[in-house]
Write a protein that holds these residues in place. Structure first.
Motif, PDB file in Angstrom:
ATOM      1  N   GLU A 142      38.891  18.724  63.444  1.00  0.00           N
ATOM      2  CA  GLU A 142      39.422  17.791  64.434  1.00  0.00           C
ATOM      3  C   GLU A 142      40.187  16.624  63.812  1.00  0.00           C
ATOM      4  OE1 GLU A 142      39.279  18.345  67.676  1.00  0.00           O
ATOM      5  OE2 GLU A 142      37.996  20.124  67.531  1.00  0.00           O
ATOM      6  N   TRP A 143      39.882  16.305  62.551  1.00  0.00           N
ATOM      7  CA  TRP A 143      40.480  15.144  61.895  1.00  0.00           C
ATOM      8  C   TRP A 143      41.639  15.527  60.978  1.00  0.00           C
ATOM      9  CZ3 TRP A 143      39.233   9.880  62.317  1.00  0.00           C
ATOM     10  CH2 TRP A 143      38.159   9.593  63.176  1.00  0.00           C
ATOM     11  N   THR A 144      42.252  16.679  61.208  1.00  0.00           N
ATOM     12  CA  THR A 144      43.284  17.183  60.290  1.00  0.00           C
ATOM     13  C   THR A 144      44.476  16.235  60.154  1.00  0.00           C
ATOM     14  OG1 THR A 144      44.208  18.490  62.117  1.00  0.00           O
ATOM     15  CG2 THR A 144      42.662  19.597  60.637  1.00  0.00           C
ATOM     16  N   GLU A 145      44.771  15.473  61.201  1.00  0.00           N
ATOM     17  CA  GLU A 145      45.890  14.520  61.145  1.00  0.00           C
ATOM     18  C   GLU A 145      45.729  13.523  60.009  1.00  0.00           C
ATOM     19  OE1 GLU A 145      47.830  10.948  63.937  1.00  0.00           O
ATOM     20  OE2 GLU A 145      46.237  12.252  64.748  1.00  0.00           O
ATOM     21  N   PHE A 146      44.483  13.253  59.637  1.00  0.00           N
ATOM     22  CA  PHE A 146      44.215  12.223  58.639  1.00  0.00           C
ATOM     23  C   PHE A 146      43.717  12.787  57.312  1.00  0.00           C
ATOM     24  CE2 PHE A 146      43.749  10.171  62.797  1.00  0.00           C
ATOM     25  CZ  PHE A 146      44.699   9.162  62.672  1.00  0.00           C
ATOM     26  N   HIS A 147      43.757  14.111  57.150  1.00  0.00           N
ATOM     27  CA  HIS A 147      43.402  14.697  55.865  1.00  0.00           C
ATOM     28  C   HIS A 147      44.408  14.270  54.796  1.00  0.00           C
ATOM     29  CE1 HIS A 147      40.897  18.328  57.569  1.00  0.00           C
ATOM     30  NE2 HIS A 147      40.423  17.152  57.931  1.00  0.00           N
ATOM     31  N   ARG A 148      43.937  14.115  53.586  1.00  0.00           N
ATOM     32  CA  ARG A 148      44.829  13.784  52.474  1.00  0.00           C
ATOM     33  C   ARG A 148      45.714  14.992  52.136  1.00  0.00           C
ATOM     34  NH1 ARG A 148      43.183  16.193  47.656  1.00  0.00           N
ATOM     35  NH2 ARG A 148      41.075  17.068  47.707  1.00  0.00           N
ATOM     36  N   ASP A 149      46.806  14.741  51.477  1.00  0.00           N
ATOM     37  CA  ASP A 149      47.616  15.823  50.939  1.00  0.00           C
ATOM     38  C   ASP A 149      46.768  16.575  49.916  1.00  0.00           C
ATOM     39  OD1 ASP A 149      49.770  15.063  52.456  1.00  0.00           O
ATOM     40  OD2 ASP A 149      50.717  13.895  50.844  1.00  0.00           O
ATOM     41  N   GLY A 150      46.707  17.884  50.045  1.00  0.00           N
ATOM     42  CA  GLY A 150      45.906  18.676  49.121  1.00  0.00           C
ATOM     43  C   GLY A 150      44.459  18.828  49.529  1.00  0.00           C
ATOM     44  N   ALA A 151      44.111  18.394  50.735  1.00  0.00           N
ATOM     45  CA  ALA A 151      42.730  18.559  51.202  1.00  0.00           C
ATOM     46  C   ALA A 151      42.385  20.046  51.283  1.00  0.00           C
ATOM     47  CB  ALA A 151      42.548  17.914  52.566  1.00  0.00           C
ATOM     48  N   PRO A 152      41.211  20.446  50.803  1.00  0.00           N
ATOM     49  CA  PRO A 152      40.830  21.856  50.883  1.00  0.00           C
ATOM     50  C   PRO A 152      40.450  22.246  52.305  1.00  0.00           C
ATOM     51  CG  PRO A 152      39.014  20.560  50.024  1.00  0.00           C
ATOM     52  CD  PRO A 152      40.180  19.620  50.153  1.00  0.00           C
ATOM     53  N   ASP A 153      40.513  23.521  52.602  1.00  0.00           N
ATOM     54  CA  ASP A 153      40.062  24.039  53.890  1.00  0.00           C
ATOM     55  C   ASP A 153      38.609  24.455  53.718  1.00  0.00           C
ATOM     56  OD1 ASP A 153      39.631  25.196  56.321  1.00  0.00           O
ATOM     57  OD2 ASP A 153      41.359  26.544  56.255  1.00  0.00           O
ATOM     58  N   LEU A 154      37.712  23.609  54.172  1.00  0.00           N
ATOM     59  CA  LEU A 154      36.282  23.863  53.982  1.00  0.00           C
ATOM     60  C   LEU A 154      35.686  24.769  55.049  1.00  0.00           C
ATOM     61  CD1 LEU A 154      35.154  20.226  53.070  1.00  0.00           C
ATOM     62  CD2 LEU A 154      35.693  22.114  51.506  1.00  0.00           C
ATOM     63  N   TYR A 155      36.458  25.038  56.088  1.00  0.00           N
ATOM     64  CA  TYR A 155      35.956  25.875  57.186  1.00  0.00           C
ATOM     65  C   TYR A 155      37.087  26.779  57.663  1.00  0.00           C
ATOM     66  CZ  TYR A 155      32.882  26.797  61.247  1.00  0.00           C
ATOM     67  OH  TYR A 155      32.051  27.382  62.194  1.00  0.00           O
ATOM     68  N   PRO A 156      37.589  27.636  56.767  1.00  0.00           N
ATOM     69  CA  PRO A 156      38.733  28.482  57.122  1.00  0.00           C
ATOM     70  C   PRO A 156      38.406  29.431  58.260  1.00  0.00           C
ATOM     71  CG  PRO A 156      37.776  29.152  55.018  1.00  0.00           C
ATOM     72  CD  PRO A 156      37.123  27.861  55.397  1.00  0.00           C
ATOM     73  N   ALA A 157      39.346  29.578  59.171  1.00  0.00           N
ATOM     74  CA  ALA A 157      39.109  30.358  60.385  1.00  0.00           C
ATOM     75  C   ALA A 157      38.658  31.782  60.078  1.00  0.00           C
ATOM     76  CB  ALA A 157      40.374  30.365  61.243  1.00  0.00           C
ATOM     77  N   ALA A 158      39.253  32.397  59.067  1.00  0.00           N
ATOM     78  CA  ALA A 158      38.941  33.797  58.770  1.00  0.00           C
ATOM     79  C   ALA A 158      37.532  33.987  58.236  1.00  0.00           C
ATOM     80  CB  ALA A 158      39.954  34.337  57.759  1.00  0.00           C
ATOM     81  N   LEU A 159      36.909  32.915  57.769  1.00  0.00           N
ATOM     82  CA  LEU A 159      35.580  33.025  57.156  1.00  0.00           C
ATOM     83  C   LEU A 159      34.489  32.341  57.968  1.00  0.00           C
ATOM     84  CD1 LEU A 159      36.535  32.333  53.406  1.00  0.00           C
ATOM     85  CD2 LEU A 159      36.163  34.549  54.505  1.00  0.00           C
ATOM     86  N   ARG A 160      34.827  31.823  59.134  1.00  0.00           N
ATOM     87  CA  ARG A 160      33.863  30.997  59.860  1.00  0.00           C
ATOM     88  C   ARG A 160      32.601  31.753  60.258  1.00  0.00           C
ATOM     89  NH1 ARG A 160      37.889  27.113  63.531  1.00  0.00           N
ATOM     90  NH2 ARG A 160      38.868  26.165  61.683  1.00  0.00           N
ATOM     91  N   SER A 161      32.729  32.997  60.683  1.00  0.00           N
ATOM     92  CA  SER A 161      31.527  33.729  61.090  1.00  0.00           C
ATOM     93  C   SER A 161      30.594  33.932  59.905  1.00  0.00           C
ATOM     94  CB  SER A 161      31.901  35.071  61.720  1.00  0.00           C
ATOM     95  OG  SER A 161      32.604  35.892  60.794  1.00  0.00           O
ATOM     96  N   ALA A 222      29.657  25.865  53.447  1.00  0.00           N
ATOM     97  CA  ALA A 222      28.390  26.473  53.042  1.00  0.00           C
ATOM     98  C   ALA A 222      27.916  25.922  51.699  1.00  0.00           C
ATOM     99  CB  ALA A 222      28.528  27.989  52.982  1.00  0.00           C
ATOM    100  N   ASP A 223      28.816  25.732  50.756  1.00  0.00           N
ATOM    101  CA  ASP A 223      28.439  25.196  49.452  1.00  0.00           C
ATOM    102  C   ASP A 223      27.976  23.752  49.557  1.00  0.00           C
ATOM    103  OD1 ASP A 223      29.270  27.495  47.633  1.00  0.00           O
ATOM    104  OD2 ASP A 223      31.154  27.112  48.695  1.00  0.00           O
TER     105      ASP A 223
END
Length: 342
Positions: A142-161, A222-223
């Motif tokens: 939800e806070w993607t507008e304020f993520h830093r440049d280079g922020a990792p995707d900690l909850y990628p859609a393809a891996l959420r389940s 998860a990590d």
């Protein structure tokens, strides 16, 4: 109100109170709280593993300039976590001495635990949410507008389940499992919790022997969730909660996995071992009536080689490491990466 909010069941099992304030801060503001820079304050305590998750995710995503952070001390009384680390014992932004004040500002009859992490609406002084499992997911989505440049995707859609599945068993048997050992009300309840904990740690060992991170080839939510329990294992849980089949340092795969993450920017630099130990050994007077805080163990060898690079993977995926934390949020070197009781 603390890291052990809950009660014992008729079978003397520890049952965590999971009735949190489910209000969410979202991009569309559907709960009345839209994502907005500098509107909210994240209240944490370095001692608390649940709060530690939010500190790490906020760091990794670079949300420091969008969400300010208030820091409670490592101990609390029966009423609330308090801001005893701040001058005069008052949070400099919220102007309150106790986190309880923010809960009561919104819910005058609030009668559940006053827990960290919590997010407070600065303008009204009212708590928005203390739903820690959802909080970090919302930071990512939800806070993607304020993520830093280079922020990792900690909850990628393809891996959420898969992430959700791993998080579920890790919460049940490890994150909360150590508490089920520590606060068991009978030998039978303790034995059951102990067996579940170490069975799950053995399964995680098998999984992590073959891959560097829990899901996919980079760090995910998860990590973060597993790390905050593992990093407290030898310092607190092994002795205080009687989770003593092995120390983490005697389980090579999990130990090296923890060292790998500890040495990753955004993880180890959020850890304050003296505060962690003070919380558990001072607050839990039913388990430690003397309130004596053990001097050891020496954890400085968390900085030793871990060899996990051989498994491949990229810590931040297509992203980059976070910059050093702001000076006001830095853990003293003697309390964190260089911690030694000597």
């Amino acid at each position: 109100m603390s890291t052990d909010t809950g009660a014992r069941s008729a079978e003397n099992d520890f049952k965590r109170d999971t009735n949190y304030i489910e209000t969410r801060i979202t991009a569309d503001g559907r709960d009345g709280y839209p994502v907005e820079a500098n509107r909210y304050r994240l209240v944490v305590a370095r001692a608390c593993p649940w709060a530690n998750r939010t500190v790490i995710v906020r760091r990794l995503l670079g949300l420091e300039d969008a969400i300010s952070m208030g820091m409670c001390g490592p101990t609390h009384d029966e009423r609330s976590w308090s801001f005893d680390l701040d001058p005069g014992g008052v949070d400099p932004v919220l102007k309150i001495p106790r986190l309880q004040d923010a809960f009561l500002a919104r819910f005058p009859d609030y009668d559940r635990g006053i827990t960290v992490p919590a997010i407070v609406d600065v303008g009204t002084g009212q708590v928005v949410t203390n739903d820690f499992p959802q909080m970090t997911l919302d930071f990512s989505t939800e806070w993607t507008e304020f993520h830093r440049d280079g922020a990792p995707d900690l909850y990628p859609a393809a891996l959420r389940s898969e992430i959700d599945e791993v998080n579920d068993v890790v919460f049940r048997d490890v994150n909360n499992g150590v508490y089920r050992c520590g606060f068991a009300g009978s030998q039978e309840a303790y034995d059951k919790a102990y067996d579940r904990l170490f069975a799950r740690l053995d399964e995680l060992t098998d999984r992590l022997a073959k891959q560097r991170y829990l899901v996919g080839d980079s760090i995910t939510e998860a990590d973060v969730r597993l790390f905050t329990t593992l990093i407290r294992f030898d310092a607190v849980y092994h002795n205080h909660f009687k989770t003593n089949r092995n120390k983490l340092s005697e389980m090579p795969v999990l130990w090296n996995y923890t060292r790998d993450l500890f040495q990753t920017p955004g993880f180890g630099d959020t850890i304050d071992f003296p505060q962690i130990k003070e919380h558990y050994y001072v607050v839990h007077t039913d388990l430690n009536p003397s309130q004596i805080v053990p001097k050891g163990p020496d954890l400085s060898y968390l900085l030793g080689p871990h060899g996990r690079e051989a498994l491949g993977g990229r810590a931040f995926g297509d992203g980059t490491p976070p910059p050093p934390p702001p000076a006001s949020e830095a853990v003293p070197a003697s309390n964190g990466a260089n911690y030694s009781p000597q």
